[in-house]
Design a protein around this motif. Structure first.
Motif, mmCIF file in Angstrom:
data_model
loop_
_atom_site.group_PDB
_atom_site.id
_atom_site.type_symbol
_atom_site.label_atom_id
_atom_site.label_comp_id
_atom_site.label_asym_id
_atom_site.label_seq_id
_atom_site.Cartn_x
_atom_site.Cartn_y
_atom_site.Cartn_z
ATOM 1 N N ASN A 53 62.429 -47.220 -131.598
ATOM 2 C CA ASN A 53 62.252 -45.906 -132.208
ATOM 3 C C ASN A 53 61.245 -45.107 -131.382
ATOM 4 O O ASN A 53 60.487 -45.645 -130.576
ATOM 5 C CB ASN A 53 61.839 -46.009 -133.681
ATOM 6 N N LEU A 54 61.272 -43.790 -131.587
ATOM 7 C CA LEU A 54 60.457 -42.893 -130.762
ATOM 8 C C LEU A 54 58.970 -43.159 -130.946
ATOM 9 O O LEU A 54 58.189 -42.976 -130.005
ATOM 10 C CB LEU A 54 60.806 -41.443 -131.111
ATOM 11 N N ASN A 55 58.558 -43.608 -132.128
ATOM 12 C CA ASN A 55 57.141 -43.898 -132.354
ATOM 13 C C ASN A 55 56.657 -45.001 -131.416
ATOM 14 O O ASN A 55 55.552 -44.925 -130.866
ATOM 15 C CB ASN A 55 56.916 -44.307 -133.815
ATOM 16 N N ILE A 89 57.921 -45.721 -128.489
ATOM 17 C CA ILE A 89 57.892 -45.166 -127.126
ATOM 18 C C ILE A 89 56.654 -44.300 -126.938
ATOM 19 O O ILE A 89 55.988 -44.360 -125.893
ATOM 20 C CB ILE A 89 59.181 -44.369 -126.865
ATOM 21 N N ILE A 118 64.885 -35.323 -125.324
ATOM 22 C CA ILE A 118 64.895 -35.967 -126.643
ATOM 23 C C ILE A 118 64.912 -34.913 -127.749
ATOM 24 O O ILE A 118 65.689 -35.008 -128.712
ATOM 25 C CB ILE A 118 63.674 -36.894 -126.781
ATOM 26 N N PRO A 120 58.725 -39.463 -135.668
ATOM 27 C CA PRO A 120 59.166 -40.393 -134.607
ATOM 28 C C PRO A 120 59.725 -41.700 -135.145
ATOM 29 O O PRO A 120 60.582 -42.307 -134.510
ATOM 30 C CB PRO A 120 57.879 -40.624 -133.794
ATOM 31 N N ILE A 135 63.477 -41.550 -135.486
ATOM 32 C CA ILE A 135 64.246 -41.200 -134.279
ATOM 33 C C ILE A 135 64.439 -42.475 -133.462
ATOM 34 O O ILE A 135 63.463 -43.083 -133.017
ATOM 35 C CB ILE A 135 63.513 -40.139 -133.428
ATOM 36 N N ILE A 144 66.010 -44.464 -130.145
ATOM 37 C CA ILE A 144 66.437 -44.254 -128.756
ATOM 38 C C ILE A 144 67.204 -45.495 -128.327
ATOM 39 O O ILE A 144 66.635 -46.586 -128.207
ATOM 40 C CB ILE A 144 65.248 -44.012 -127.805
ATOM 41 N N VAL A 152 69.851 -40.455 -128.228
ATOM 42 C CA VAL A 152 68.933 -40.264 -129.355
ATOM 43 C C VAL A 152 69.748 -40.258 -130.646
ATOM 44 O O VAL A 152 70.795 -39.606 -130.739
ATOM 45 C CB VAL A 152 68.160 -38.947 -129.204
ATOM 46 N N MET A 157 54.912 -35.972 -128.460
ATOM 47 C CA MET A 157 55.474 -36.575 -127.247
ATOM 48 C C MET A 157 54.746 -36.095 -125.998
ATOM 49 O O MET A 157 54.538 -36.859 -125.046
ATOM 50 C CB MET A 157 56.971 -36.242 -127.137
#
Length: 703
Positions: free
Chosen positions: A97-99, A101, A116, A139, A142, A144, A150, A205
């Motif tokens: 997940n985006l968090n 990353i 993204i 995030p 979301i 990835i 995404v 981000m």
């Protein structure tokens, strides 16, 4: 459902392992046995299964989200219930997940962050067109994929949360950093609320930090309402001005000043990295005070009691006035002063009793207020002491939630904080139960790589997996033969170390070359190599080229192939020439070219075994006889060619029919050359045992 992992939910979804969770639900990786694919199953936490209103909205919104079909939206496949377990089945995305990353790599490069954000905006545009508002863009929601795609998840779930549920579960704690001002005020949120949250995600981000931080959710929410954030380029000067402009517009507190739609924001993001836009002027807004629409109302507190007492006195005065009025009306009719006085006295007594009772009740109701101390992050025992010291009580039982980062018994959340409440009020605490212990599965007999992937889904790294030994075994290479810890044991994913013994497959040997060996010799070689001659593994076949009982071919492996021990081998053995073949012997009687001198004789033949086969080369000093055997098949002939001292001497042939009619042998005599008498040397007597040695070059007769 006490035990989820290993359970077949709905008779169709085999729960494999837990992969995440939040305040309302837990997420598991599962296998759809009907369609043979992996899915993600979100299971509602048990404490909410009796909230009928929540369940109804939960299902309705999940079904609405299932109508979404977009490459950037996690697809919802199924919604169901088994006993008291409510679940949603959705697309399983392999990745992060985006968090995660952001925690690992932020600040991200502008092009990656914009890419993204564009995909998130595209997903929101599709949802908004279908009248679905996400309301919880952050995030954590979301995903990835490994291919860079995404995927936005949890569509409709945040919308299903009532205000009471948010308070109970503490969901605000996880999402308040991404709330829009209108969301923080608790009014109905629209599509532009999602755009505000997306602006915060893009901000995070590119800067690796959040625009608003505070000691409590309420303080963060107030900052969304009242304060301005530090501009992104002041945190990270490498952000292009065009990209900062997108963030500034998306995060306007007044929804009117934000993008009109997700599609408009998507178009702005698409063009933000064009060279001509990178250094465009900073965006400005005409609104003088962005906070005009945002007003925070003070909470109603216990100090309203004096006003209540004042109202009570007023009411008493009115009652008194009414009584007095009644008395005035009765006076003309009274025949004496005693009756009115009695009425007034009784009325005053009753009124006094009412007032005293009301004052007593007000004293009971008007309990003193105290400030609720903030105990999140404190050990449970210390948190109890802090709350009890303020006259508050801890609601039992204390809720426990597994958390791999927070020590056991440390407070994760509290239902009331940074507010004043009545003394004696209850505060519900949620404390850490430490990392969630997992149960070891039975991995013996399974492929090592599949188990590495399965353990990786619950946070086990490859550094925690040790290959203790590799041994030859009947199991396929890479199959687990032994494991530690044993199946059924409990383990902590943070500290466990898995040890495996795996199979190298069956042991192999190098296949020997059996062709040309005699049958007994071939059998011995097969046994020596731990191979097996099949029950019907000896096949006989006539052959001109191979002598009887000589191996002609081997199957299914050729020489030098790697063969598993115990493999069955088949060989083809010569049964000798065919039955209709005929043999003939040429007897070559030949003398040296010059009597008494050495000559070299070479014989070449052709027959059923092949053409121009070298019989051999001989050196002679006197007349010698050489027998040459040939084999013929029907309608063929044999040919013999003799050379002496490198000169062609003669050729002799014989046909199959001639052999049938004639004898089994024939003789060819080749004399020496004529020598003049003057050239003949005088003969000398040679003592026995002193003859001149005759050199002969022997060559193997080819079969």
């Amino acid at each position: 459902m006490t035990k989820v992992i290993g359970h077949d939910l709905g008779g169709r979804y085999e729960i494999l392992t837990r992969i995440g969770g939040g305040g309302m639900a837990l997420v598991y990786k599962a296998h759809d046995v009907l369609l043979n694919r992996n899915v993600a199953v979100k299971v509602l936490r048990q404490q909410f299964v009796h909230d009928e209103e929540f369940i109804r909205r939960f299902r309705r919104e999940a079904q609405s989200a299932a109508a979404l079909s977009h490459p950037n939206v996690v697809s919802i496949y199924d919604v169901g219930q088994e006993d008291d377990t409510h679940y949603i089945v959705m697309e399983y995305v392999e990745g992060h997940n985006l968090n995660e990353i952001i925690q690992e790599r932020a600040p991200l490069q502008a092009d990656e962050a914009v890419r993204i954000a564009m995909q998130i905006a595209d997903a929101l545009d599709h949802a908004h067109q279908n009248h679905i508002i996400h309301r919880d863009i952050k995030p954590h929601n979301i995903l990835i994929g490994k291919n860079g795609r995404v995927k936005v998840t949890d569509f409709g779930i945040a919308r299903a949360v009532t205000s009471s549920t948010i308070t109970q579960t503490g969901s605000v704690i996880g999402s308040v950093h991404y709330f829009s001002p209108e969301h923080a005020k608790g009014i109905n949120t629209g599509e532009k609320s999602d755009l505000y949250s997306l602006g915060i995600v893009l901000y995070q981000m590119l800067t690796a930090q959040l625009p608003f931080l505070g000691e409590s959710p309420i303080s963060v929410a107030l900052k969304h309402l009242q304060e301005t954030f530090e501009e992104p380029r002041k945190v990270n000067p490498h952000i292009p001005q065009s990209v900062e402009n997108v963030i500034l517009k998306a995060m306007r507190k007044n929804p009117i000043e934000r993008y009109a739609s997700a599609h408009e924001m998507l178009l702005d993001l698409e063009g933000s990295l064009r060279p001509e836009r990178l250094n465009e002027p900073k965006v400005t807004f005409t609104s003088v005070n962005d906070l005009e629409e945002t007003r925070v109302m003070p909470a109603i507190r216990g100090d309203m009691a004096p006003a209540l007492s004042k109202d009570t006195s007023t009411q008493a005065a009115i009652v008194s006035q009414e009584v007095t009025g009644s008395e005035t009306e009765l006076q003309p009719k009274a025949k004496g002063w005693k009756k009115p006085l009695t009425v007034v006295g009784v009325t005053l007594v009753i009124l006094a009793i009412i007032i005293m009772g009301f004052i007593w009740l007000l004293g009971k109701i008007d309990v003193a207020e105290v400030d609720v101390p903030y105990v999140v992050g404190k050990p449970l025992a210390e948190a109890r002491q802090m709350l009890e010291a303020e006259g508050l009580k801890v609601e039992e039982p204390v809720l426990r939630e597994h958390n791999k980062e927070i020590p056991i018994d440390q407070v994760l959340s509290q239902t009331k904080s940074n507010m004043r409440v009545k003394e004696g009020s209850f505060v519900q605490l949620t404390v850490s139960a430490g990392p969630e212990l997992q149960e070891v599965g039975n991995y013996v007999g399974k492929a090592l790589q599949s188990i590495i992937d399965e353990l990786g889904a619950v946070g086990i790294t490859e550094n925690q997996i040790v290959i203790d030994d590799e041994v030859f075994d009947e199991q396929a290479a890479g199959t687990i033969l032994q494991q530690s810890p044993k199946p059924g044991e409990q383990y902590n994913p943070e500290t466990v170390e898995f040890t495996f013994v795996i199979s190298k497959g069956r042991e192999t040997v190098e296949m020997p070359n059996l062709i040309g060996m005699k049958l007994d010799q071939a059998k011995s070689m097969i046994k020596a190599k731990d191979l097996v001659l099949a029950d019907d593994g000896i096949l006989y076949q006539p052959s001109f080229l191979h002598d009887k009982d000589e191996v002609i071919s081997q199957d299914p492996f050729t020489a030098n192939d790697r063969v598993v021990k115990g493999t069955k081998i088949t060989i083809t053995v010569s049964s000798g020439p065919p039955k209709d073949a005929r043999e003939h012997q040429f007897n070559i009687v030949i003398s040296p070219a010059v009597a008494g001198k050495t000559s070299e004789v070479r014989i070449v033949y052709s027959d059923a075994r092949g053409d121009d086969i070298e019989w051999g080369v001989r050196k002679i000093k006197d007349m010698r006889t050489f027998p040459v055997d040939v084999i013929l098949s029907p309608d063929t002939e044999a040919r013999l060619t003799i050379t002496r001292d490198g000169k062609f001497i003669d050729t002799i042939t014989i046909t199959y029919d001639e052999i049938i009619k004639g004898s089994e042998s024939s003789t060819l005599t080749i004399p020496g050359e004529e020598v003049p008498p003057s050239d003949v040397p005088a003969q000398t007597e040679v003592e026995p045992g002193h003859e001149e040695p005759i050199e002969e070059q022997q060559q193997e007769q080819q079969p």
